[in-house]
Write a protein that holds these residues in place. Structure first.
Motif: not given
Length: 190
Positions: A77, A109, A113
């Motif tokens: 990350w 992120e 994601r």
């Protein structure tokens, strides 16, 4: 948690660190982030020096596998980086210390994601449904899916609007946007 501090903290400092690590883990778990991952991040963020896996395991009372898996995720990350120290073969870890960079990284992120994959999947479902003539029930389902697509688009738009402010460290601008949103919410409730 054991009383082995990562740095020489006073008793009050140690209690504050313990509370911070627990709070960060609890808060993150409400956002769908692994509690242990968040606790490791909090510990590294608060540490005055890089910590090795053994120190992290001892401090948080977690297994090596759990520590390694979560450290790897934090490195993936870009919230933590691996470093080395002269005279040691161990890997040491240090967290990003700039809160604006941390916030930007987390938003990007989560968007990459979570939001983007959901957006693509919902778009695919909607396209499949609308690819041919629809029954009345199919049309109702397609409309419901389209409503979800729309709300996910709103979340993405909000993230895209917020990111430049966060990247630019625009704390005052972010606070103004937040106050504006609060006023809108209060107006809707009235």
């Amino acid at each position: 948690m054991p009383e082995t501090p990562p740095v020489n903290l006073s008793d009050r400092g140690q209690r504050a660190l313990d509370e911070f690590v627990l709070l960060w883990g609890e808060m993150a778990s409400h956002w769908g982030i692994n509690r242990t991952m968040a606790q490791i991040h909090a510990l590294l963020y608060a540490a005055a020096r890089p910590l090795d896996t053994d120190e992290i395991m001892e401090r948080l009372q977690i297994s090596r596998g759990n520590a390694n898996m979560n450290l790897r995720a934090l490195v993936d990350w870009d919230l933590v980086r691996k470093t080395h120290q002269l005279g040691s073969r161990k890997d040491f870890f240090v967290a990003e210390s700039d809160v604006w960079t941390i916030t930007t990284t987390i938003i990007e992120e989560r968007q990459r994601r979570e939001i983007k994959p959901v957006q693509r999947a919902l778009d695919a479902v909607s396209s499949d449904l609308r690819a041919s003539e629809l029954t009345q029930a199919d049309e109702a389902l397609a409309n419901r899916v389209d409503a979800l697509v729309e709300i996910v688009d709103v979340f993405e738009g909000f993230s895209n609007a917020l990111l430049p402010l966060v990247r630019g460290r625009g704390g005052d601008q972010v606070r103004r946007v937040s106050k504006f949103a609060s006023r809108l919410r209060r107006n809707d409730e009235d």
